[in-house]
Design an enzyme around this catalytic site. Structure first.
Site, mmCIF file in Angstrom:
data_model
loop_
_atom_site.group_PDB
_atom_site.id
_atom_site.type_symbol
_atom_site.label_atom_id
_atom_site.label_comp_id
_atom_site.label_asym_id
_atom_site.label_seq_id
_atom_site.Cartn_x
_atom_site.Cartn_y
_atom_site.Cartn_z
ATOM 1 N N ARG A 232 5.637 -20.830 54.245
ATOM 2 C CA ARG A 232 6.859 -20.337 52.587
ATOM 3 C C ARG A 232 8.268 -20.302 53.508
ATOM 4 N NH1 ARG A 232 5.913 -14.800 50.006
ATOM 5 N NH2 ARG A 232 7.995 -15.403 49.013
ATOM 6 N N HIS A 233 8.946 -21.068 52.650
ATOM 7 C CA HIS A 233 9.988 -21.323 53.180
ATOM 8 C C HIS A 233 10.799 -20.116 53.642
ATOM 9 C CE1 HIS A 233 11.276 -18.045 49.627
ATOM 10 N NE2 HIS A 233 10.494 -19.306 48.982
ATOM 11 N N ASN A 239 15.953 -13.598 47.637
ATOM 12 C CA ASN A 239 14.721 -12.890 47.976
ATOM 13 C C ASN A 239 14.871 -11.914 48.546
ATOM 14 O OD1 ASN A 239 12.492 -15.596 50.113
ATOM 15 N ND2 ASN A 239 12.377 -14.669 48.403
ATOM 16 N N ARG A 284 15.441 -24.105 49.352
ATOM 17 C CA ARG A 284 15.384 -23.806 50.220
ATOM 18 C C ARG A 284 13.788 -23.849 50.904
ATOM 19 N NH1 ARG A 284 14.122 -21.233 45.307
ATOM 20 N NH2 ARG A 284 11.942 -20.308 45.143
ATOM 21 N N GLU A 306 7.616 -23.911 43.127
ATOM 22 C CA GLU A 306 7.292 -22.427 42.782
ATOM 23 C C GLU A 306 7.313 -22.252 41.450
ATOM 24 O OE1 GLU A 306 5.527 -20.359 43.050
ATOM 25 O OE2 GLU A 306 6.554 -18.505 44.015
ATOM 26 N N HIS A 371 5.857 -22.337 47.975
ATOM 27 C CA HIS A 371 6.224 -21.116 47.942
ATOM 28 C C HIS A 371 5.359 -20.201 47.557
ATOM 29 C CE1 HIS A 371 10.255 -22.869 46.598
ATOM 30 N NE2 HIS A 371 9.963 -23.707 46.969
HETATM 31 O O1 F6P Z 1 9.261 -13.732 44.652
HETATM 32 C C1 F6P Z 1 9.329 -15.084 45.679
HETATM 33 C C2 F6P Z 1 8.644 -15.588 44.571
HETATM 34 O O2 F6P Z 1 8.972 -16.808 44.916
HETATM 35 C C3 F6P Z 1 8.779 -16.121 43.087
HETATM 36 O O3 F6P Z 1 10.165 -17.215 42.977
HETATM 37 C C4 F6P Z 1 7.792 -16.356 42.227
HETATM 38 O O4 F6P Z 1 8.070 -15.768 40.731
HETATM 39 C C5 F6P Z 1 6.825 -15.083 42.575
HETATM 40 O O5 F6P Z 1 7.008 -15.189 44.344
HETATM 41 C C6 F6P Z 1 5.358 -15.484 42.215
HETATM 42 O O6 F6P Z 1 4.075 -14.617 42.830
HETATM 43 P P1 F6P Z 1 3.850 -13.719 41.400
HETATM 44 O O7 F6P Z 1 3.154 -13.876 41.208
HETATM 45 O O8 F6P Z 1 3.291 -11.956 42.760
HETATM 46 O O9 F6P Z 1 4.954 -12.913 40.815
#
Ligand code: F6P
Ligand code: ATP
Length: 443
Positions: A232-233, A239, A284, A306, A371
């Site tokens: 990941r970044h 975050n 990022r 992402e 991501h």
């Molecule tokens: O929180 C970091 C992230 O990369 C968000 O940008 C993204 O919406 C999320 O994680 C995805 O994870 P989950 O599907 O568990 O919400």
């Protein structure tokens, strides 16, 4: 009822294909079958492999080479019975909703192929033969050493003896083997013939969309040693706040990870061999890659951005639960299929990642900086995670994963950068900003 279309343009009610493997022993048929099955299941296309060897083992668990001599009547009878049993089970599986069944056996004579074709066409199922033809002696010997001497057929036997016996088994097959259309009378068959691991391929009478997808995927496979690195970044400013999505800069600790990444990569590669780096188009990931050596090729892919959280982009999980409580619950109930309003689901992400997987299969030594959700989807492809599991896999920040493909699976190594970061993993029902994942089941 309107036909179901599963996002990759397949109507399961209308499409049923049997992929019939063809080739002498130790030509990578099971390897190809497993890869095809994994790819199709990842794309939500119900696929299963029926390995005739497993059926034969019920009746002949440790056969020696002469069992496979066509003059051995008892051996012939048992081999035929095993093929029948595999086909019967495959037909049951098709009736329960299967779409692509793979019959993994040598099917190395014209007579056997005719029998399989008639038997399967009778049930209204299309057949595509996939032959692996290989005459590179060194590669065949390596295959025997790597996977055949450890087969249950030779359990408890000396590997040297096992290798010798396996060579004799191949000789018995060679006496009757005919490559597809060798005599010019199998031109009516639909087939893909892969020669010397794709150095040359023949495609004959491929008919529809799904068949051509399978063929295209199989044409891209190679077996040169390689790994795929996933990270990941570095930790981002969003975050830190527990906000999802966005296009934020790295936090101070995220910058520290970016600085440490070149060393971590070198350690995991074990040499100065350059990698090709793929990032998303978001700041990022590009910032995380920017200290990697200049001679690493870098490429930005929109497909690696992402998961799009639509109207929830930039919100915390608590804010989503307050503003869209029903959506928040629906996502927990079926995280793979839940699509954010105006955004994407994990299923959508998998579909846009398909070209990335295809390109990964063609390539060697790629480092992907992307991501959380995207890496979960790529990880699911390699590790065969189900749709229930994959959206919950913990993928911590500041961690490099090295996936190495082996004959029948993928090996994972983890390299941690020892730079603290918040946790962005969220358990079912939770709205916590930074929650630690349950220790087991993740990276
Ligand atoms: O929180 C970091 C992230 O990369 C968000 O940008 C993204 O919406 C999320 O994680 C995805 O994870 P989950 O599907 O568990 O919400
Ligand atoms: P058997 O008939 O005994 O079941 P098989 O043809 O199914 O043999 P596999 O068990 O799949 O052979 O052999 C696995 C090995 O084949 C792996 O080491 C893999 O790297 C190698 N391999 C994969 N694809 C090919 C190919 N196209 N040609 C030759 N070898 C390959």
């Amino acid at each position: 009822m309107a036909p179901r279309i599963n996002g990759v343009g397949i109507r399961p009610e209308e499409t049923r294909i049997c992929v019939v493997m063809v080739g002498l022993p130790a030509r990578g048929k099971s390897y190809i079958a497993q890869k095809a099955q994994r790819y199709l299941k990842w794309l939500s296309i119900p696929a299963a492999t029926f390995n005739v060897g497993n059926y034969r083992r019920n009746d002949a668990p440790h056969p020696s080479a002469d069992f496979f001599d066509t003059n051995n009547a008892e051996g012939e009878r048992k081999r035929r019975a095993a093929a029948e049993a595999a086909v019967v089970d495959m037909m049951k599986w098709f009736k329960s909703g299967g779409v692509v069944g793979i019959l993994d056996a040598t099917n190395s004579t014209k007579e056997r192929r005719k029998w399989v074709l008639d038997r399967i066409n009778q049930e209204g199922i299309d057949v595509i033969f996939v032959e692996s033809k290989c005459d590179e002696e060194e590669l065949i010997m390596a295959n025997i050493r790597d996977v055949k001497t450890t087969s249950p057929d030779y359990q408890g036997q000396d590997p040297e003896q096992a290798a010798l016996d396996f060579r004799n088994r191949i000789r018995n097959y060679e006496k009757v083997y005919k490559t597809i259309n060798e005599d010019g009378d199998e031109d009516h068959l639909t087939y893909l013939k892969i020669m010397n691991v794709g150095r040359q391929v023949i495609i004959n009478r491929i008919q529809d969309y799904l068949q051509s997808r399978i063929v295209y995927y199989l044409m891209n496979l190679h077996i040169r040693p390689r790994s795929v690195w996933l990270s990941r970044h570095g930790e981002s400013m969003l975050n830190l706040e527990g906000r999802i999505g966005g296009d934020a800069d790295l936090s101070h600790r995220g910058e520290e990870y970016a600085l440490k990444l070149p060393g971590l990569v070198r350690e995991s590669v074990g040499s100065d061999r350059p990698l090709t780096v793929w990032t998303s188009t978001l700041k990022r990931t590009i910032a995380t890659a920017r200290h990697l050596p200049k001679h690493y090729n870098q490429l930005q892919w929109k497909a690696l951005d992402e998961l799009d959280a639509g109207v929830c982009d930039g919100m915390t999980y608590q804010e989503i639960a307050d503003m869209y409580p029903e959506d928040f619950q629906a996502r927990d109930e079926d995280k793979y299929n839940y699509r954010y309003r105006g955004g994407e689901s994990y299923r959508d992400v998998v579909i846009r990642l398909e070209p990335i997987i295809m390109e990964l299969e063609r390539s060697e030594d790629i480092l992907i900086i992307s991501h959380q959700a995207v890496i979960r989807c790529i990880y699911a492809y390699f590790m065969q995670k189900t749709q229930e599991e994959s959206p919950w896999v913990p993928v911590p920040l500041h961690t490099l994963m090295k996936l190495t493909t082996r004959a029948y699976g993928t090996e994972v190594e983890i390299f941690k950068a020892e730079v603290k970061a918040v946790s962005t993993w969220r358990g079912k029902g939770s709205t916590a900003k930074h929650e630690d994942p349950i220790p087991e089941g993740g990276v």
